[in-house]
Scaffold this motif. Structure first.
Motif, PDB file in Angstrom:
ATOM      1  N   SER A  84      -1.651  87.525 -14.697  1.00 13.64           N
ATOM      2  CA  SER A  84      -1.907  87.452 -16.131  1.00 13.64           C
ATOM      3  C   SER A  84      -3.307  87.837 -16.559  1.00 13.64           C
ATOM      4  N   ASP A  85      -4.269  87.737 -15.675  1.00 15.57           N
ATOM      5  CA  ASP A  85      -5.654  87.955 -16.069  1.00 15.57           C
ATOM      6  C   ASP A  85      -5.959  89.438 -16.135  1.00 15.57           C
ATOM      7  N   ILE A  86      -6.148  89.932 -17.345  1.00 13.36           N
ATOM      8  CA  ILE A  86      -6.350  91.353 -17.596  1.00 13.36           C
ATOM      9  C   ILE A  86      -7.669  91.535 -18.334  1.00 13.36           C
ATOM     10  N   ILE A  87      -8.527  92.398 -17.828  1.00 12.96           N
ATOM     11  CA  ILE A  87      -9.813  92.668 -18.466  1.00 12.96           C
ATOM     12  C   ILE A  87      -9.811  94.096 -18.989  1.00 12.96           C
ATOM     13  N   LEU A  88     -10.117  94.238 -20.270  1.00 10.99           N
ATOM     14  CA  LEU A  88     -10.132  95.547 -20.904  1.00 10.99           C
ATOM     15  C   LEU A  88     -11.499  96.203 -20.769  1.00 10.99           C
ATOM     16  N   ASN A  89     -11.540  97.511 -21.004  1.00  9.64           N
ATOM     17  CA  ASN A  89     -12.819  98.223 -20.915  1.00  9.64           C
ATOM     18  C   ASN A  89     -13.705  97.962 -22.126  1.00  9.64           C
ATOM     19  N   LYS A  90     -13.154  97.341 -23.160  1.00 16.49           N
ATOM     20  CA  LYS A  90     -13.943  96.951 -24.342  1.00 16.49           C
ATOM     21  C   LYS A  90     -13.318  95.704 -24.943  1.00 16.49           C
ATOM     22  N   THR A  91     -14.161  94.773 -25.366  1.00 15.26           N
ATOM     23  CA  THR A  91     -13.657  93.535 -25.941  1.00 15.26           C
ATOM     24  C   THR A  91     -14.164  93.287 -27.346  1.00 15.26           C
ATOM     25  N   ILE A  92     -15.409  93.628 -27.601  1.00 15.61           N
ATOM     26  CA  ILE A  92     -15.978  93.338 -28.919  1.00 15.61           C
ATOM     27  C   ILE A  92     -16.953  94.436 -29.326  1.00 15.61           C
ATOM     28  N   GLU A  93     -16.928  94.778 -30.606  1.00 13.45           N
ATOM     29  CA  GLU A  93     -17.922  95.716 -31.124  1.00 13.45           C
ATOM     30  C   GLU A  93     -18.215  95.391 -32.578  1.00 13.45           C
ATOM     31  N   LEU A  94     -19.425  95.652 -32.982  1.00 12.55           N
ATOM     32  CA  LEU A  94     -19.839  95.444 -34.361  1.00 12.55           C
ATOM     33  C   LEU A  94     -19.281  96.579 -35.216  1.00 12.55           C
ATOM     34  N   TYR A  95     -18.619  96.216 -36.298  1.00 14.32           N
ATOM     35  CA  TYR A  95     -18.005  97.235 -37.160  1.00 14.32           C
ATOM     36  C   TYR A  95     -18.912  97.583 -38.333  1.00 14.32           C
ATOM     37  N   ARG A  96     -19.278  96.579 -39.128  1.00 15.73           N
ATOM     38  CA  ARG A  96     -20.214  96.826 -40.226  1.00 15.73           C
ATOM     39  C   ARG A  96     -20.770  95.483 -40.702  1.00 15.73           C
ATOM     40  N   THR A  97     -21.773  95.531 -41.555  1.00 14.36           N
ATOM     41  CA  THR A  97     -22.378  94.315 -42.088  1.00 14.36           C
ATOM     42  C   THR A  97     -22.360  94.355 -43.613  1.00 14.36           C
ATOM     43  N   GLU A  98     -22.438  93.177 -44.191  1.00  9.83           N
ATOM     44  CA  GLU A  98     -22.605  93.069 -45.633  1.00  9.83           C
ATOM     45  C   GLU A  98     -23.515  91.873 -45.899  1.00  9.83           C
ATOM     46  N   LYS A  99     -23.674  91.487 -47.131  1.00 16.05           N
ATOM     47  CA  LYS A  99     -24.658  90.476 -47.498  1.00 16.05           C
ATOM     48  C   LYS A  99     -24.466  89.153 -46.755  1.00 16.05           C
ATOM     49  N   GLN A 100     -23.252  88.643 -46.714  1.00 18.74           N
ATOM     50  CA  GLN A 100     -23.018  87.330 -46.134  1.00 18.74           C
ATOM     51  C   GLN A 100     -22.339  87.359 -44.765  1.00 18.74           C
ATOM     52  N   TYR A 101     -21.740  88.492 -44.395  1.00 15.86           N
ATOM     53  CA  TYR A 101     -20.925  88.519 -43.183  1.00 15.86           C
ATOM     54  C   TYR A 101     -21.234  89.735 -42.312  1.00 15.86           C
ATOM     55  N   VAL A 102     -20.871  89.601 -41.042  1.00 14.90           N
ATOM     56  CA  VAL A 102     -20.876  90.715 -40.100  1.00 14.90           C
ATOM     57  C   VAL A 102     -19.437  90.894 -39.622  1.00 14.90           C
TER      58      VAL A 102
END
Length: 223
Positions: free
Chosen positions: A50-68
């Protein structure tokens, strides 16, 4: 030297208890920026069934005043020969930084964001039960509804002292009056922890923003 030895021992204990591949993303590399297409995401490694590791897990998409905004990628076993890779997106309060992430033996992907005292924890692919009707919120000194008790234990385990900036390993003590919120959505458990009352709405808004925006099914490698 003693602290280094202690960290090594704790890491070995953690690995033996959970049987997982720990990934401390923030220690290894910066979060990538962009909007990666789901078609380019693939399996990097497999451990057991079951343990599967992907080549990418998280990336920043864009930012705004209160959130990322972040793109999140996580796998789910579909059958013995196939898995589904999901691409999702969530907006995290701007003051929360990505702290910690790991792929767990059993198929879950755990991601933690936060500041020194407040946290948001995403337990992706962690539940097969039906969605909750809304976000359940309770105070630190109150006992949560029974359906959240098991997840509360998981959340507490995801907030060791190393996340809160303390130098010593000590049991986590929630601040009186702080808020905890749980939301079950599409097999994922989304939580915020130790949040001040004045930050309630932005954390609720963050959990509600979670959305799966793409997915693909691929053949799983058979040993």
């Amino acid at each position: 030297m003693k602290r280094l030895l202690f960290i090594i021992i704790v890491s070995l204990i953690s690995h033996s208890i959970y049987g997982m591949q720990d990934i401390m993303f923030n220690f290894h590399k910066e979060i990538s920026r962009g909007d990666t297409d789901i078609s380019s995401i693939c399996i990097e490694r497999e451990f057991g069934e079951s343990d599967i590791i992907l080549n990418k897990t998280i990336e920043l998409y864009r930012t705004e005043k209160q959130y990322v905004y972040y793109n999140l990628f996580f796998p789910k076993k579909t059958s013995d020969s196939t898995i589904t890779i999901y691409k999702s997106r969530i907006k995290i309060p701007r003051k929360y930084h990505f702290l910690h992430g790991r792929h767990e033996y059993g198929g879950g992907t755990y991601l933690c964001f936060g500041s020194k005292k407040e946290w948001m924890i995403l337990l992706l692919n962690a539940s097969s039960n039906q969605d909750s009707t809304g976000i359940d919120i309770y105070k630190a000194e109150d006992q949560p509804p029974q359906q959240w008790m098991w997840y509360r234990t998981l959340v507490m385990s995801e907030i060791p002292s190393i996340h809160s900036g303390r130098n010593e390993w000590s049991p986590f003590k929630p601040e009186k009056g702080s808020l905890y919120g749980y939301y079950k959505l599409k097999g994922n458990i989304l939580c915020f922890a130790n949040v001040k009352e004045e930050h309630r709405e932005r954390n609720i808004e963050s959990l509600k923003s979670f959305n799966i925006i793409d997915k693909k099914e691929i053949k799983k490698h058979i040993n």
